[in-house]
Design an enzyme around this catalytic site. Structure first.
Site, PDB file in Angstrom:
ATOM      1  N   ARG A  42       0.818  -1.290  -0.010  1.00 20.42           N
ATOM      2  CA  ARG A  42       0.153   0.267  -0.013  1.00 20.42           C
ATOM      3  C   ARG A  42       0.918   1.238  -0.188  1.00 20.42           C
ATOM      4  O   ARG A  42       0.509   2.307  -0.464  1.00 20.42           O
ATOM      5  CB  ARG A  42      -0.992  -0.014   1.321  1.00 20.42           C
ATOM      6  CG  ARG A  42      -1.848   1.230   1.346  1.00 20.42           C
ATOM      7  CD  ARG A  42      -2.931   1.026   2.343  1.00 20.42           C
ATOM      8  NE  ARG A  42      -3.638   2.347   2.949  1.00 20.42           N
ATOM      9  CZ  ARG A  42      -4.470   2.639   2.507  1.00 20.42           C
ATOM     10  NH1 ARG A  42      -5.538   1.825   1.446  1.00 20.42           N
ATOM     11  NH2 ARG A  42      -5.322   3.815   2.842  1.00 20.42           N
ATOM     12  N   ILE A  68      -7.026   7.962  -1.539  1.00 19.83           N
ATOM     13  CA  ILE A  68      -7.184   6.441  -1.459  1.00 19.83           C
ATOM     14  C   ILE A  68      -7.678   6.131  -0.315  1.00 19.83           C
ATOM     15  O   ILE A  68      -7.388   6.833   0.937  1.00 19.83           O
ATOM     16  CB  ILE A  68      -5.450   5.985  -1.384  1.00 19.83           C
ATOM     17  CG1 ILE A  68      -5.407   4.564  -1.003  1.00 19.83           C
ATOM     18  CG2 ILE A  68      -4.873   6.561  -0.308  1.00 19.83           C
ATOM     19  CD1 ILE A  68      -4.081   3.973  -1.245  1.00 19.83           C
ATOM     20  N   SER A  69      -8.638   5.293  -0.537  1.00 16.93           N
ATOM     21  CA  SER A  69      -9.594   5.082   0.680  1.00 16.93           C
ATOM     22  C   SER A  69      -8.831   4.429   1.709  1.00 16.93           C
ATOM     23  O   SER A  69      -7.897   3.514   1.622  1.00 16.93           O
ATOM     24  CB  SER A  69     -10.788   3.937   0.364  1.00 16.93           C
ATOM     25  OG  SER A  69     -11.611   4.629  -0.656  1.00 16.93           O
ATOM     26  N   GLN A  70      -9.615   4.078   3.040  1.00 14.73           N
ATOM     27  CA  GLN A  70      -8.810   3.717   4.206  1.00 14.73           C
ATOM     28  C   GLN A  70      -8.939   2.210   4.019  1.00 14.73           C
ATOM     29  O   GLN A  70      -9.800   1.656   3.413  1.00 14.73           O
ATOM     30  CB  GLN A  70      -9.615   4.142   5.639  1.00 14.73           C
ATOM     31  CG  GLN A  70     -10.906   3.153   5.516  1.00 14.73           C
ATOM     32  CD  GLN A  70     -11.664   3.711   6.914  1.00 14.73           C
ATOM     33  OE1 GLN A  70     -12.737   4.137   6.884  1.00 14.73           O
ATOM     34  NE2 GLN A  70     -11.297   3.245   8.002  1.00 14.73           N
TER      35      GLN A  70
END
Length: 223
Positions: A42, A68-70
């Protein structure tokens, strides 16, 4: 290992810590998904200055007004897709490419559409550098889908939409699953739709907040 990462933990350890402390306690159970989250780096999908935050329980800006999503949101949306490994997936909103990479670990092929050309180019280069060869990237209006390669077994929308775009439902295969954050511009709820001949079966899941889906069948009035 990336020297900007904190806490004297290498990226692999940070990914395992993320899964153990964020995903499992929140009810993510799919072992293939958990292993994919442990594998995909990530920190390589965010700016270098933010890499020390990459495995935190939060969304991060990636520029161009996108995020960028959690990790949990990536995991829960992916788990709702019920991927087994032989699916053809359409993703609307490539963004950083992290969600795309997770999908590519779990499905046969991933077709992903990004309306911001600079993000699409950046993520396509990232996919090549990381060795992902089952991802296909296109720049365009994601609300129109990818008709030339339809139908798709699964469709995931990674931006908030006032409704599920009609073209995407048309491009979803029979018994296919679509997952999208549906609501207004400032808050949504994850909607899972399973397409049946007798009519779609809908389930609402966790509340969420995504950047708006811009396009002909989404929100309009922005470039």
């Amino acid at each position: 290992m990336d020297e900007v990462l904190k806490n004297n933990m290498d990226p692999k350890e940070l990914r395992e810590f993320m899964v153990r402390t964020q995903l499992v306690p929140m009810g993510i159970k799919d072992e293939r998904l958990l292993n994919a989250m442990k594998k995909v780096p990530r920190h390589l999908f965010v700016e270098e200055s933010k890499r020390h935050e990459a495995y935190g329980d939060t969304a991060l800006s990636i520029g161009e007004g996108q995020t960028i999503s959690q990790p949990y949101m990536v995991a829960v949306m992916t788990e709702l897709l019920e991927l087994k490994g032989d699916e053809k997936v359409l993703e609307i909103g490539t963004g950083s490419g992290y969600q795309t990479a997770i999908l590519s670990e779990l499905a046969k092929e991933v077709y992903t559409i990004e309306r911001v050309a600079v993000l699409a180019q950046r993520t396509e280069e990232r996919f090549h550098s990381l060795g992902y060869d089952n991802i296909y990237v296109r720049v365009g209006d994601g609300t129109l889908g990818w008709p030339g390669d339809a139908p798709f077994d699964r469709i995931i929308i990674t931006a908030g939409t006032p409704r599920v775009p009609d073209p995407l439902m048309e491009q979803l295969s029979d018994d296919g699953i679509l997952v999208a954050p549906v609501g207004d511009r400032f808050s949504q709820q994850l909607l899972k739709i399973r397409k049946h001949k007798g009519g779609p079966l809908e389930e609402y899941h966790t509340p969420c907040v995504f950047v708006p889906l811009i396009g002909k069948y989404g929100w309009q009035g922005e470039d």
